[in-house]
Scaffold this active site. Sequence first.
Site, PDB file in Angstrom:
ATOM      1  N   ASP A  78       0.798  -1.234   0.000  1.00 31.15           N
ATOM      2  CA  ASP A  78       0.000   0.000   0.000  1.00 31.15           C
ATOM      3  C   ASP A  78       0.829   1.282   0.000  1.00 31.15           C
ATOM      4  O   ASP A  78       1.986   1.313   0.415  1.00 31.15           O
ATOM      5  CB  ASP A  78      -0.965   0.023   1.193  1.00 31.15           C
ATOM      6  CG  ASP A  78      -0.282  -0.250   2.542  1.00 31.15           C
ATOM      7  OD1 ASP A  78       0.751  -0.941   2.568  1.00 31.15           O
ATOM      8  OD2 ASP A  78      -0.784   0.245   3.574  1.00 31.15           O
ATOM      9  N   GLU A 136      -0.563  -2.135   5.230  1.00 28.84           N
ATOM     10  CA  GLU A 136       0.392  -2.092   6.334  1.00 28.84           C
ATOM     11  C   GLU A 136       0.280  -0.779   7.108  1.00 28.84           C
ATOM     12  O   GLU A 136       0.526  -0.722   8.295  1.00 28.84           O
ATOM     13  CB  GLU A 136       1.829  -2.262   5.797  1.00 28.84           C
ATOM     14  CG  GLU A 136       2.861  -2.594   6.880  1.00 28.84           C
ATOM     15  CD  GLU A 136       3.284  -1.401   7.718  1.00 28.84           C
ATOM     16  OE1 GLU A 136       3.508  -1.580   8.926  1.00 28.84           O
ATOM     17  OE2 GLU A 136       3.385  -0.290   7.181  1.00 28.84           O
ATOM     18  N   GLU A 137      -0.111   0.289   6.371  1.00 29.91           N
ATOM     19  CA  GLU A 137      -0.066   1.646   6.937  1.00 29.91           C
ATOM     20  C   GLU A 137      -1.294   1.964   7.789  1.00 29.91           C
ATOM     21  O   GLU A 137      -2.013   2.901   7.512  1.00 29.91           O
ATOM     22  CB  GLU A 137       0.046   2.677   5.806  1.00 29.91           C
ATOM     23  CG  GLU A 137       1.258   2.507   4.907  1.00 29.91           C
ATOM     24  CD  GLU A 137       2.557   2.978   5.556  1.00 29.91           C
ATOM     25  OE1 GLU A 137       2.531   3.381   6.732  1.00 29.91           O
ATOM     26  OE2 GLU A 137       3.588   2.925   4.867  1.00 29.91           O
ATOM     27  N   ARG A 176      18.875  -7.318  13.231  1.00 29.28           N
ATOM     28  CA  ARG A 176      18.859  -7.206  14.683  1.00 29.28           C
ATOM     29  C   ARG A 176      18.164  -8.423  15.294  1.00 29.28           C
ATOM     30  O   ARG A 176      17.069  -8.785  14.883  1.00 29.28           O
ATOM     31  CB  ARG A 176      18.116  -5.941  15.116  1.00 29.28           C
ATOM     32  CG  ARG A 176      18.160  -5.742  16.620  1.00 29.28           C
ATOM     33  CD  ARG A 176      17.501  -4.452  17.069  1.00 29.28           C
ATOM     34  NE  ARG A 176      17.625  -4.336  18.504  1.00 29.28           N
ATOM     35  CZ  ARG A 176      18.690  -3.818  19.125  1.00 29.28           C
ATOM     36  NH1 ARG A 176      19.690  -3.337  18.434  1.00 29.28           N
ATOM     37  NH2 ARG A 176      18.749  -3.791  20.434  1.00 29.28           N
ATOM     38  N   HIS A 361       7.747   8.455   4.572  1.00 30.27           N
ATOM     39  CA  HIS A 361       6.471   9.179   4.710  1.00 30.27           C
ATOM     40  C   HIS A 361       6.629  10.670   4.349  1.00 30.27           C
ATOM     41  O   HIS A 361       5.659  11.406   4.399  1.00 30.27           O
ATOM     42  CB  HIS A 361       5.850   9.043   6.119  1.00 30.27           C
ATOM     43  CG  HIS A 361       5.439   7.624   6.432  1.00 30.27           C
ATOM     44  ND1 HIS A 361       4.498   7.318   7.394  1.00 30.27           N
ATOM     45  CD2 HIS A 361       5.822   6.437   5.916  1.00 30.27           C
ATOM     46  CE1 HIS A 361       4.344   6.001   7.463  1.00 30.27           C
ATOM     47  NE2 HIS A 361       5.146   5.444   6.566  1.00 30.27           N
TER      48      HIS A 361
HETATM   49 NI    NI Z   1       6.633   0.962   5.338  1.00 31.23          NI
END
Ligand code: NI
Length: 387
Positions: A78, A136-137, A176, A361
């Site tokens: 998305d 996802e957002e 990580r 973003h």
């Molecule tokens: Ni992202």
Amino acid sequence: MNTADPTVPLDELVRLRRHFHAHPELSLFEFDTNAFIEARLAELPFDEIRSKVAGTGTLATLVGGRPGPVTLLRADIDGLPVQELTGAEYTSTRSGVMHACGHDAHVSILLSAARTLVARRAEVAGTLVFCFQPAEEGPAGNRLMIEAGALENPHVDRTFALHVYSGLDVGKVGVRDGAFFASADEFRLTLRGKGGHGAMPHCSVDPITAGAQIVSSLQSIVSREIAPRDPVVVTVGRFTSGTTFNVIPDEAVLEGTIRCFDSEIRKSMPGRLERIVQGLCAAYRVEYELEYHWQYPPTVNDPKTNAIVRATAQRLLGVENVVEHDITMWAEDMAFMQELRPGAYFLVGSRGDERTSYPHHNARFDIDERALAVGYQMMVGLGLGHE
Ligand code: NI
């Protein structure tokens, strides 16, 4: 970095990425993106394609020629409600919508890797599930995919996912062990006082004064209650009240986000919040209503699964290009799958110059497209399962 690897279909990766970039869609409305992905996948002999999963998601299953686990490879698809300002030739054709997080790159990488892995099926150890995930957002598309059965039939044993990252140089991969991305939960606090004339505060109960004290005091959770080694963020991002300068309003509304990495601390936060709110509201004679919304858990990498990412990256890119990365306070909905299955999430550097250094973003966000080659090599490497 080495982009001369003749096995990397860089032209195709770039073409696909630019197509998606020019045609971004918002969470849960990725209809054209979904149709494009499914048309591409339909050209390839998968064992099964589950289409329109959770509305605009897709799951394609490939049974490899060698024994091995069931591995899910995930790309989010998305865009964001951002008006693009990059001025790139492949700039968004859709007003107010932009691939400002790089999910266009993720789709391109996974589609190209899928084509290669299908062609090299005989070498693939185990079964692969290619997961193209919507939303996802914000709306937690990852959870929607789980609810729609993404982790079963076949039963997924482990997951891999990546994110391009403008905070890391192109050619590098960031890994990580353990908690990598923060949890992100939200609260909304309504304070009810008694409105009146700004000149006669004694006849009113002022929700703004109470709210101001609450905003300040909430910071003492982080500074006085949590051990300094445990990162926690409490942010009040919105404080709305009143209509004009000389009227004490009836009500004030505070909204904020709470982020951390430890699940015990996460569970304790609503109680800590409410204790302070309750005490101050009593002190200031204000009534309150507190809503707490559990959103994204922390994204935790399973060390054993993550070791596979680290080893693959070191083999493909060289030890010097694999960075042990710091935690980040973003949240990521892949956290839901990684709560249920051992998983590893890693970063793919996409910063080449100033133009590709803008934060995610941002309306000027763009990637150095050589990152597509790195992401592709990683997904193919992880998909083959040659450890
Ligand atoms: Ni992202």
